[in-house]
Design an enzyme around this catalytic site. Structure first.
Site, PDB file in Angstrom:
ATOM      1  CD  GLN A  93      15.924  13.727   9.566  1.00 19.95           C
ATOM      2  OE1 GLN A  93      16.437  12.704   9.125  1.00 19.95           O
ATOM      3  NE2 GLN A  93      15.349  13.732  10.740  1.00 19.95           N
ATOM      4  NE  ARG A 120      10.132  -8.435   5.785  1.00 22.93           N
ATOM      5  CZ  ARG A 120       9.707  -7.273   5.547  1.00 22.93           C
ATOM      6  NH1 ARG A 120       9.390  -6.518   4.532  1.00 22.93           N
ATOM      7  NH2 ARG A 120       9.377  -6.615   6.952  1.00 22.93           N
ATOM      8  CB  SER A 162       9.673  -5.315  10.328  1.00 17.54           C
ATOM      9  OG  SER A 162       9.974  -4.229   9.494  1.00 17.54           O
ATOM     10  CG  ASP A 195      12.070  -5.623   0.721  1.00 15.06           C
ATOM     11  OD1 ASP A 195      10.843  -5.620   1.320  1.00 15.06           O
ATOM     12  OD2 ASP A 195      12.441  -4.602   0.700  1.00 15.06           O
ATOM     13  CG  ASP A 208      13.442  10.536  18.815  1.00 14.18           C
ATOM     14  OD1 ASP A 208      12.578  10.997  17.828  1.00 14.18           O
ATOM     15  OD2 ASP A 208      13.330   9.204  19.191  1.00 14.18           O
ATOM     16  CG  ASN A 261       8.248   2.451   4.225  1.00 13.49           C
ATOM     17  OD1 ASN A 261       9.265   2.109   3.479  1.00 13.49           O
ATOM     18  ND2 ASN A 261       7.857   1.484   5.062  1.00 13.49           N
ATOM     19  CG  HIS A 264      10.829  -1.250   1.336  1.00 11.46           C
ATOM     20  ND1 HIS A 264      11.005  -2.360   1.867  1.00 11.46           N
ATOM     21  CD2 HIS A 264      10.326  -0.717   2.401  1.00 11.46           C
ATOM     22  CE1 HIS A 264      10.453  -2.690   3.037  1.00 11.46           C
ATOM     23  NE2 HIS A 264      10.137  -1.688   3.314  1.00 11.46           N
TER      24      HIS A 264
HETATM   25  C1  LMR Z   1       8.568  -3.569   6.367  1.00 12.69           C
HETATM   26  O1  LMR Z   1       8.759  -3.599   5.153  1.00 12.69           O
HETATM   27  O2  LMR Z   1       8.494  -4.272   7.281  1.00 12.69           O
HETATM   28  C2  LMR Z   1       8.272  -1.933   6.680  1.00 12.69           C
HETATM   29  O3  LMR Z   1       8.642  -1.204   5.398  1.00 12.69           O
HETATM   30  C3  LMR Z   1       7.004  -1.836   7.138  1.00 12.69           C
HETATM   31  C4  LMR Z   1       6.065  -1.066   6.091  1.00 12.69           C
HETATM   32  O4  LMR Z   1       5.574   0.276   6.431  1.00 12.69           O
HETATM   33  O5  LMR Z   1       5.587  -1.427   5.059  1.00 12.69           O
END
Ligand code: LMR
Length: 309
Positions: A90, A140, A220, A137, A20, A109, A165
């Site tokens: 990194q 989901r 999330s 995703d 961190d 992201n 994403h």
């Molecule tokens: C998500 O999909 O929950 C994350 O990537 C949140 C975002 O910043 O889109």
């Protein structure tokens, strides 16, 4: 989750390195204390550090969660400039200090583009080892189908997340099935509502990250962590026979997606290697959606490069 075996299995001891930034050093030490106090049998060592070299030293798996998180009202592009410079730095540390066959999963992201930057600045890490998270995703999408059909989520399989994403991703159920007492049935047939599948279902999955940020005022956490464990576990230990998962991987041109992008494809994994599922029929609707998320990734790539200059 890692220390409990959710990522690498119940028999695999682990050493966890946590990195961190300096202002978070005390909190990081608090996490280390908690890990000690939890007395996890699989946890054989903990390195908690603000030194990127120490963090990267000899790691076999790197989970890149560090980045400026998106807050309510922010676009993903707003976080681009800050995050690409973090990933460039990194990448160099991983390149020099991680194990030569280190597997990398980028979560922060813009995940696909951060992974691409990491790949560019860590050229000695094999490109097959650099991936980004779209399993969140994918999960989901499984969750939405399970809710719609009142079936258990573990009975739904082979949805696909194509592309980025982001809200341009394409959650595709054209090849997805549900295990029923009469065998595998197609999701499209069981749902029997193409309009819902082609509109509301897609937007719900695309917008789920934003919906969570709106509700929690934070992005999330549990579902992201759990899907990261799923991603690495299946990559390292293999996908079940007849099942594929979605992973953001370096495009080899499969399905007409331009090489040179990190794009989410359906993959199967065996002996620590992923392969893109080939030969799936793509209809015109899917083609348009797959191309439009690829287009967004091309734009993100050039924006990322302009941030680096
Ligand atoms: C998500 O999909 O929950 C994350 O990537 C949140 C975002 O910043 O889109």
């Amino acid at each position: 989750m890692i220390a409990k075996g959710a990522m690498l299995g119940p028999d695999q001891p682990v050493i966890i390195h946590m990195l961190d930034i300096e202002p978070a050093a005390e909190a990081l030490n608090g996490v280390k204390m908690e890990l000690i106090d939890a007395a996890f049998p699989l946890l054989k060592g903990i390195v908690a550090t603000t030194d990127v070299v120490e963090a990267c030293k000899d790691v076999d798996i790197a989970i890149m969660v560090g980045g400026i998180p998106r807050k309510e009202g922010m676009e993903r592009k707003d976080v681009m400039a800050k995050n690409v410079s973090i990933y460039k730095a990194q990448a160099s540390a991983l390149e020099e200090h991680a194990s030569p066959d280190c597997k990398v999963l980028v979560i922060a992201n813009p995940a696909n583009t951060n992974a691409l930057i990491l790949k560019e600045f860590a050229p000695s890490i094999p490109e097959k080892n650099i991936t980004c998270l779209t399993r969140l995703d994918h999960n989901r999408a499984l969750g939405q189908i399970s809710e719609k059909l009142y079936v258990h989520v573990s009975d739904v399989k082979n949805v696909i997340i194509w592309g980025n994403h982001s809200s341009s991703q394409y959650p595709d159920v054209n090849h997805a099935t549900v295990s029923t007492c009469n065998g595998q049935k197609s999701v499209r047939e069981l749902v029997g509502d193409d309009k819902w599948l082609d509109t509301e279902f897609i937007t719900t999955v695309q917008q789920r990250g934003s919906a969570i940020i709106k509700a929690r005022k934070l992005s999330s956490a549990l579902s992201a962590a759990s899907s990261a464990c799923d991603h690495i576990r299946d990559w390292v230990l293999g996908t079940p026979k007849g099942t594929w998962v979605s992973m953001g991987v370096y495009s080899d041109g499969s399905y007409g997606i331009p090489p040179g992008l990190i794009y989410s494809f359906p993959v199967t994994c065996e002996k620590g290697e992923w392969s893109i599922v080939q030969g799936l029929k793509i209809n015109e609707f899917s083609r348009g959606k797959m191309d439009s998320t690829a287009k967004e990734l091309i734009e993100e790539k050039s924006l990322a490069y302009s941030c680096l200059n």
